[in-house]
Every structure is written in structure tokens, then in C-alpha cells.
Design a protein around this motif. Sequence first.
Motif, short mmCIF file in Angstrom:
data_model
loop_
_atom_site.label_atom_id
_atom_site.label_comp_id
_atom_site.label_asym_id
_atom_site.label_seq_id
_atom_site.Cartn_x
_atom_site.Cartn_y
_atom_site.Cartn_z
N LEU A 286 0.84 -1.19 0.00
CA LEU A 286 0.00 0.00 0.00
C LEU A 286 0.88 1.24 0.00
N ALA A 287 0.50 2.21 -0.82
CA ALA A 287 1.28 3.45 -0.87
C ALA A 287 1.04 4.26 0.40
N LEU A 288 2.09 4.88 0.90
CA LEU A 288 2.01 5.72 2.10
C LEU A 288 2.29 7.17 1.74
N GLU A 289 1.65 8.08 2.45
CA GLU A 289 2.02 9.48 2.31
C GLU A 289 3.38 9.70 2.96
N ASN A 290 4.18 10.52 2.36
CA ASN A 290 5.51 10.83 2.89
C ASN A 290 6.33 9.56 3.16
N ASP A 291 6.25 8.62 2.21
CA ASP A 291 6.96 7.35 2.36
C ASP A 291 8.44 7.58 2.07
N GLU B 161 10.48 6.32 -7.60
CA GLU B 161 9.80 6.76 -8.83
C GLU B 161 9.74 5.66 -9.88
N LYS B 162 10.63 4.68 -9.79
CA LYS B 162 10.67 3.61 -10.78
C LYS B 162 9.58 2.56 -10.53
N VAL B 163 8.98 2.59 -9.36
CA VAL B 163 7.97 1.59 -9.01
C VAL B 163 6.62 2.02 -9.57
N GLU B 164 5.94 1.10 -10.25
CA GLU B 164 4.62 1.39 -10.81
C GLU B 164 3.60 1.55 -9.67
N LEU C 126 -4.08 3.49 -3.32
CA LEU C 126 -2.96 3.37 -4.24
C LEU C 126 -2.09 2.19 -3.83
N VAL C 127 -1.64 1.46 -4.84
CA VAL C 127 -0.84 0.26 -4.62
C VAL C 127 0.46 0.38 -5.40
N GLU C 128 1.57 0.08 -4.74
CA GLU C 128 2.88 0.09 -5.39
C GLU C 128 3.27 -1.34 -5.78
N ILE C 129 3.53 -1.55 -7.07
CA ILE C 129 3.95 -2.89 -7.54
C ILE C 129 5.47 -2.90 -7.56
N PHE C 130 6.08 -3.12 -6.42
CA PHE C 130 7.54 -3.01 -6.40
C PHE C 130 8.22 -4.33 -6.77
N LYS C 131 7.44 -5.41 -6.95
CA LYS C 131 8.00 -6.64 -7.49
C LYS C 131 6.94 -7.27 -8.39
#
Length: 1284
Positions: free
Chosen positions: A156-161, A166-169, A178-183
Amino acid sequence: MDQDPSERNATLLENRSSRHFRFCIDRGGTFTDVYAEVPGECGFKAIKLLSVDPGNYDDAPREGIRRILEEFTGKKIPRSEKIPTENIDWIRMGTTVATNALLERKGERTALCVTKGFRDLLRIGNQARPSIFDLTASKPSPLYEEVVEAEERVRLALENDALADEKVEVVQGISGELVEIFKPLDLEALRPSLEGLLERGIQSLAVVFLHSYIFPRHEQQVERLAKSMGFKQVSLSSALVPMVRAVPRGHTATVDAYLTPVIKDYLAGFLSGFDDGLDKVIVSFMQSDGGLTPESRFSGHKAILSGPAGGVVGYAKTTFGLETHRPLIGFDMGGTSTDVSRYAGHYEQVLETQTAGVIIQAPQLDINTVAAGGGSKLKFQVGVFKVGPESVGAHPGPVCYRKGGQLSVTDANLVLGRVIPDYFPSIFGPREDEPLDLEAAKVAFKTLADEVNEYRRQADESSVEMSIEQVALGFLDVANEAMCRPIRQLTEMKGYETSQHALACFGGAGPQHACAIAKALGIREVVVHRYCGILSAYGMGLADVVEDAQEPYAATYGLEVMAEVSKRARALAQHVTRELKAQNFRDQDISTDLFLNLRYEGTDTTIMIAEPEDGDFGKAFVREFRREYGFELLNRKILISDVRVRGTGMSNILKPLLLDKADSGDPLAEDRKHRVYFGTGWHDTRVYLLEKLGYGHELPGPCIVMNGNSTIVVEPNSKAFITKHGNIKIEVGTSAASSDDHPSPKVDTKLDVIQLSIFNNRFMGIAEQMGRTLQRTSISTNIKERLDFSCALFSPTGGLVANAPHVPVHLGAMSSTVQWQLEFWRDNLREGDVLVTNHPAAGGSHLPDITVVTPVFRDGKIIFFVASRGHHAEIGGITPGSMPPFSKTIREEGAAIKAFKLVEGGVFQEDGIVKILKAKTLDDGETDTLIPGTRKLEDNLSDLRAQVAANQRGIGLIAELIDEYGLEVVQAYMGHVQANAEAAVREMLKSVAAKHSHKRREDHDHSLVVLEAEDYMDDGSTIKLELTIDSKLGQARFDFAGTSPEVYGNWNAPEAVTAAAVIYCLRCLVDVDIPLNQGCLAPVSIAIPKGSFLSPSDKAAVVGGNVLTSQRVTDVVLSAFEACACSQGCMNNLTFGDESFGYYETIAGGSGAGPGWSGSSGVQCHMTNTRMTDAEIFEQRYPVLLRGFGLREGSGGSGEFRGGDGVVREIEFRRGVTVSVLSERRVHAPRGLCGGGNGARGVNLVLRKDGRCVNLGGKNTVRVEAGEVLRILTPGGGGYGGAP
């Protein structure tokens, strides 16, 4: 031109007019019931068949259809030919095929596909063990054979993470978050693993990825790949249950993958027996939510309650508003268990249940099951009547079945005349051609009565011998009380008064018990359906077809989000409507209902709210929350978790059958009266056949109404009426004690073995209901969700009477607290006073565990006490969370309360308790540091009020018990249950002494056996025990002489903690089910040297004693008994947070092996049983990423029986926080026993951003930065016996 779907459906329905047969079927584990609407004057036919009878037919439901078609069409249909379908309109069925496959673990070979790092997610589950007194700590076996891990991860995306890249979709999930697909998912890396599964014959796959409920893309990709490779079944957690919490969602997917192929195979076999016209027959199956679905959509995770759901629909549709306007309690008593439910105009559903040890998350009817039925086994153990939970089964079955069976509830009913052999078919015996065997049942009860009477004579030579009828009736009374407990919980736990309901009774055995159950609950009205023996089948014909659609939606409830809610609701409604139209429903037959799943901010307690008439979901949520939990959370936001739409296709097409008004005159009874035994003796009892009775007939009790094979017992002082629908309505009279004609035997203060069992149940039920009240009314995570609390009932002298099995470290310890308060206040207690304490010197354990004690008065005297103890997450002290690793004095650990009146004269002393909790203190002048008070005052106050409410609930329930039996009797049985527990412990101690007879002390009386054990804390402090057992008297002395002195640290343990550990161990070693009470300690003395770290000064720091030392004391005691190897010996306490939040958890490990069993892995051991926060909730609430949570393979000790493995838990922090760990077994390993190897020691590590790996030791506080990782490896359990 294509025909409009609605017109096509209308045409199809009109063309069904020539089809006259409609079949409703309930395929149970033992019997299959068939109810059919048929042409002709009668209009219906009902039959019952054995579900499995391979010598006569292949499939029971199909055989029932064949027989009815033959009878009413006059056409012979050979079993070898397919059944013609031209006259069949529809077939509806409920089946236990899925349930039986789950219980017997006979489902499809299945594999689990899960996010990498979480292969053991479902094995660990919530980490709690099912039974706290079971030393094996065994958990049900997993449904899957193998696990494949997928390279994928989202967060899950965090505020002020601080870790944002920036490379993570970043995508928007279904919920709007919002969801970060970091893998991203690596499908090609997964392919070889899936190919391997197929090569090994596994073709069913369950898939659960973290956060797939809002981001299902990766699971969907796996599904496409797996199906293309040839998997028969792929069950996605995101498709089945799009709700937060990975563990129940994963279990649900596994259940579906495991059971759906079994169901499909069964359905294929069933349907293959019909001719080619079957596609014109509407075939539907009952789901767990009470709705029907076509066979193509019938799946495993919605099939578990298929049969019982039909019964709920049956009594709801035929009783509520027709026979009574009271809310209904459904009472469905079968052969092995009893199902209870509630209906008051709408079906009450739950979203999560547990069956056969597996959590299933899906909409289901709220049906509670108790292991007491007609086949429940009867036994007499240590002076107590026991009914179940074991069943004698169908084969060999009860004694009266003539197959060498054992005594059961059915035998008791037969001996008492409540089952009449003349009205039952002769289907018993080896050749299944003999009647029920009354004489064999009498002989078996005579043997049991002799055993009971011999026990009573040894206890009291003046005792009057019990007849076999009194023994049999006693067992029925105990069985009835066991069935009353879930009914009280189902109603009173939700804020409803049990006595204001009517009892809707059905099932094969239920009508025999209906009047007795109603009387015990204060219910005045019973309705027995004319089809009570087949009501689950009949209910299939009354049910509607249901389609459910749900999706997550994360938003704060308010007017500004309702437009988005409406948009989502419309889309879901369109989806379910399309599905129903595809099943031939017209628009006018379809309705949709909107639900929002709501919760207060900061809690996980969600309530599914149906759309209210005024459209204000928030107001409806607050109203429902207040009704169920007794309060509301002011100034808290209401959050939306899910949007759900339930579509209903109206299809209730069974025609009600009405009876003609009976002629004037008395109803016609059978020629011969039957003798039935009630509480006062044998009664000549009229017998009526239901088919000879008409609307308006009145039947005064006692009488028996035979309804096919169902026996309806109308007790003395009750009266039955035949209603216009042909049902039996019973007005239940007041207790027979009030009748001169049928006086009831009075319960007096003298010990009665039957009443002993009943009071055991009642006292334990009170403690359990107190616990449920506390859980409902508290707001803290620790109490409401982690279940870190206990509730108990005490005698006037403070002796423990009943302690619900909540947290073991609390067990028995609260008695010291109550007795200290009684001594302190003496004559200064008044009615309306409530006491609060947490100080170790006053019988407490550690400061976060606050105990609320309420003395209860009658006529100016204290007649009993109730108390509740709950872990408050914040109580002040030098660190947030009040679990400081480095505390040296008790002042550093928070607010300490020896004695304070929280309520005085009925007035809550808020100012006083606030002053105590908020007070800042100096640390004894050593550094002149000012130590803060509580940081969560409002939570403290709310939970203290909840504890007061829980105590008040207990007071009310005991007042009811006193009103029923009288004060003297209740207090007498407080003593009797303690004496019974004492006797059980004495027998256990004698048995242990006999086992260790080679250790008799030669220089003393040869009756003394001496056992010794010692172990060490990580700082080297010794716990030494000499255990002396008197083999003649069954007494034991636990002498801790030689234990090290008080430590300058916080693992000092108050004496109450050692007492709790001893009583826990004793209860584990008693191999019969007895309540845990003061009697367990009566044959025991505990000697602890003053000034040792097991009996420290009142200034000593003790926060670790409760959570660390208690585990070591337990290991030492069990080692002395040679009961099992050491378990992980620690609770692995972890806290972290900053100025804005705090988090606390305890982490599972490995349990010790024992004689005949290996230890369990990844489980809470001994003195704790608190739950783990689900991985998705953990990441949703806190700035963390859980990198892995799995078993620490190989960490269990070696041996003939291996110790259980610990776990590895890796947490990456997404912003800087302070972390504290408080743990043990980082120096001294958990020991093996009898040649078994030691378990691995635990390790606490921090992985720094600069690449360093830092060992924190067992107790430490450290600052971690964003991107740094805490890795905790918990200890394994010791092994048992030398390696084979």
C-alpha cells in the motif's frame, strides 16, 4: 430476431405447466430426506433413505426421485436405466458432501500458491492453539500438500513514504487505495513449479497473494497460466473473498480448491443418472448463506452449511409471522450435533466461521454447532456426568442398535420411554431386521448406574442409590444444559433476551428435548414443524436463488462519498441481475439489496449494514454497534471497508398445505397408554399419531405425538395445539416444581452428581459470557482482537470457581488478587463498590494487566465475587506500550494500583482513576527522571468501563442462577465443583507417583516420590524445583528453594505468576475435562523463597516476569513431571512506535515434544495464546512492510519425536521508529527430554541500511530508520526421546 431475455424466461416458465414433480432433497451424512410435490389429491410425498447403501443403489437422492416417480406415474423405472425427466419441474438439494470431505480430509489433492516469503502463512494462521490445555498444541492438518512461492509483491502506498521509488509502478486498487507494484509477478519463474505439481498428480491450485483483495491482477495472471497448463481447479482468493485479511482469505481459497472438485465429481455422478431432458429441469443447490445457486456455480467454500441452511430457511419461512410473532431460535438436533440459529424477520449472517479447524470467509448463516446429539456418548468420569463431544456414530451406534455400540443420548431416551420401539421400523441388528433393543439399553445403564452408585457410596455412605431411570434422566439433563449454552450465547451475546423467543424445533432428536430445553431457557412457546424430521429438505423448496457480489472500497463514510458508493452499487447490482436472468428469472422476480461493511477508525470490528429506510448507513451502524456492544465510540470516524449487493431471484414455489378444522370432541389417542419417565417418576402417557389429528386439537401434557419416525414429547404442565398448517405448537408450562400434580425433586445443598455436571456447565457459561461481554464492549486491540483477557467467578472467600479458558498466565492467578483485596478492605466494602488493582504485591502479574473485582452482596453479606483482567496496551512507564526492556523498578513500568474503588456506591470514580493513571513519578531518586503516566487515557477508561460491564454481566447471570436454585444451593455447588476438581488432581498425582515409583525417597515414608528439575534464565538466574508427591494422599509440594534472588531487571515474577504456572500444568496433566478452579490447587502447596526472583519485593520490576519467567516456570514444572520437553520458553514480545502510534505483539515459536507426539510449529505455547495481527491489517495500519513470516525449519530439537519449529518474522520499517524486544531463550536453549535434542535458541537481529547485521540480544531498545529490517527468529521446542 433474438427474443428478449425476459420474454424467453416467461415462455420457459409457461411451458413448465406440464411438469408436476418438484423435488427437495437434503443429503445428510447418515440419511437422505426427500420431500416432493406430486400430482394427485395428496399433493406431496416424503421419504427417508440411507445416504450410503451400495448394496441397493448408487446414489440416495436419485434413488428417492426414482421411487417417487414410480409410485405416482405408475411406470416402472429400473435402476439400471436413466431416470426420465419429462415430468420433473425442478430439483433442489442440500448436501453434506463438502462438509464430510473437509472433516475426513478426503478432498482433492491441492497445492497453495502464495507470495514469496509466506509459504507458511496458513500453517501459522493466527498462531493461537485450539485447546490451551492440550500439551501437544496440535492444530488441524493443512488441506494443501505442497506450496509454491511466487516472485511478486505489492504494498500500500504511504504518504511521505521514505522508501518511495519513482521507478515503481503505482496503480489505483479496486478499493480506491494506491498500490505500489515493487515486485511484478515473474510468471516464467513460476511455470516450472506448476509443471512439477502437475507431474506429481496435483491438479487443484489455491492462490493467495498479499493485498490481492484490492489488486487481483497477479492472481488473475496465475489463473490464466495454470488453466492453460491443465489445472482442473484454480481458486483465487481475490475472486472468492475480496476482503482484507490474508489468512482467512487464503484458507477460503484453499477450501474451495480442495472441495470444489469433490462437489463437481459428485454432481456429475448424480446428474449422469438422468436422461437427456435434464437441461430442461431447473437444478439448484443450497449454499451456506441460505440461497440457492445453479449446479454450475455451486462451489466448495459456499457448501459447508448447505444442509443446515435448508433447515433455517424451513423454520423461518413456515413459522415466523405464521405460527408466532416472537423472534425464533432454531433448534436442530441431529445424531452427532445440534445446530442453533436465530431468525427475527431476516437471516442473520456472519462473514467468517471456522469448520474443522479451517477459517472460511464468505457470507454464511449464523449457525452455531455444539457436539451434543442423539448419538453423543455418555460416560461417568471422576464423579461427573459427561455427554459428548464424542459420538457413537451410526456404526456400531447406540447400544439399542444391536451392533455392540456404546451408551448414548438415544439409549437414555429409549430407557425413559421417550422413544417407542413399536413406532420405529425393524432395521437394526447385524441383518438390519430387528427392532430397537430396550433390554440391552437397560442392562448397559444398570452397569453404569452401579458405577455411579459405587462412587457415591465411597463419597457418602448414606447416599441413596440412584435407579437406572434417574441416571438416564441425569444424562439428558446434562445434555440439555450443554445445548442451552450456545443458545444463550447466540441471543444474549447480541443483546437479546433469550426468554422472549420461541423455540423452533426440528431434526430427528430435537422434539424429544424441546420442552426441557425451553423450560431451562425460560421460553414459553415451542413450535415443532409437521415435517420436523425432514425440514432441511422442505426448506430447499422455500428458498430463493441468490447471487452475491462484493468489492473492497476504502473511504470515510459521509455524504461526499455516497455518489461513489452508489456508482459501485449500481455496477454490482447489474452484475447480479445478469446472473439471475441467465437462470431464467424475470425482472419482476428479481430484487437487490445493498450492504456496506463499516467499522470505526482504529478498530477491526466490522459490521455489515443493510441499507436502512432513511438511507443513513452511519446512523444504522452506530445503532447496531451500540446494541451489540453496549456503547458507541464518540468522535471516531466511520470507515467503509466493502460494498456488497445481494441479488435475490424469488422462487419460493412450495404450496402450503392447510388442515381442515377438527371435529369437536377429544383428539383420538392410541388405544394403549405408554409409560414415560419424567423427573418425579413414571407417568401413564397418551400417544397420538399426528396424521390422525386436526386443526384445533388440544393435547394436554404429558403426552407423546408420533410424527413418522419423530417423537414429540410434551412434558407435564405443558399443552400442545395442532395449528391450521398442521404444525405442533406447545405452550410450555412453568417449572414442574410449581405444580402440585407433578412436583419436581428439589435440588438441595447435598452433592448430586447430576447437578454437579449442570453447575459445572452453568458456572463456566457465566465466565464465558463475561468474556464475550468484555470482548464486545472493549475498544483496544489487545482485548477485542488479540483476546488478551480473562474473566472468572469466585466464592465468598475468594476461591476460584470458574475461569473461562482465555489466557493461561491469568489462570488461577486472579484468586490471589481477590483474596488480597478481601483482606485489605475487610469490612469497608459496600454494595455498588467495584475495585481495581494491578500491583504485583496485591496478587497482580504485571502492571499492564489491570484487574477489576466486584463483590456481590445479598442481605448485607458478600456472597461471591466476579473479576476480569485485561492487558492494557498503555499504562505509562519509561517506554510507550508499557513493556520496557530495561526497567529496573516497578515505577518505571507505569501506574501501579494496589487498591482503589473504581466504582463507589454505584458511582464511577473517574477523577480518582484519572489522577492515578496520569500521575508522573520519580524513579526512586536514582536518576531523578520524571516517568510519565498513561499515554492512552481514553482507551484505559473505555476498557475499564468494559471490565465493569463484564463483571455486571456475570452478576446478573449468577443472580438468575440464585433465583432458580436458591443462594445456599449455588454456594454449596461452588464448593462441590472445587472438590470435584481437587479429586481429579489427586488421582492424577497418585498416577504420576506410581509411574515414578523408582524415585521414592528411602529416608522418608515410602509413600513420597521426589522429582527434581531446574533451568536458567538467560542472565544465569536459576529456577530450581523439588516436587514431592504423596502417593497415598495424592498431594504435592512444589518447593522452589535454591531459586536465584531478585534480579536487577524486569523478569522478576510475582508469586501469583508461579501459582498460575503450577495450576496450568496440573490442569494439562489431568486427562479428563474438568473446569479449572481453586480445587486444582487444594492438594498442592507451593513454597517460594522470599526475596527470590519468584517472590520479589514490591519495588522490583516485573513486566517480563509475566511474559518470560512464567514460561520458564512452566518448562521446569513439566520437566519435573517428565510430561514433555521444553517449549520455546518465551513470548517474544515486540513493541515499536513513535510519538503518533504504538504497536505490540507476541510471536509464536515451537512447542516441546512429548511421549508419543512431536511438537507443533509456529504456535503460541503454554502461558499465552494471543493472536497475531493479520499481515494485511499489519501493513494497512502501520508504516511497515512484512518481508516474511514463516517457519524456522530445523529449529525443533531432534529425537524420536521432534520438537516444533520456531518462526522467522522479518519487518521492514517504512519510517523511523523506536523498537523494543523483550525475549528469552537467546542464551539457554529449550531443553529436550529423555534423550531428545535441544531446540534452537532465538535470535533478534537488525539489518542496517549500511549492510551491517546487528544482534540485539534478548532484551533491547533500538532506533531504526526507514528501510531497516528487524528479523526475529523464535526458539524451537525440545525433542523427546533418543533418535530412532
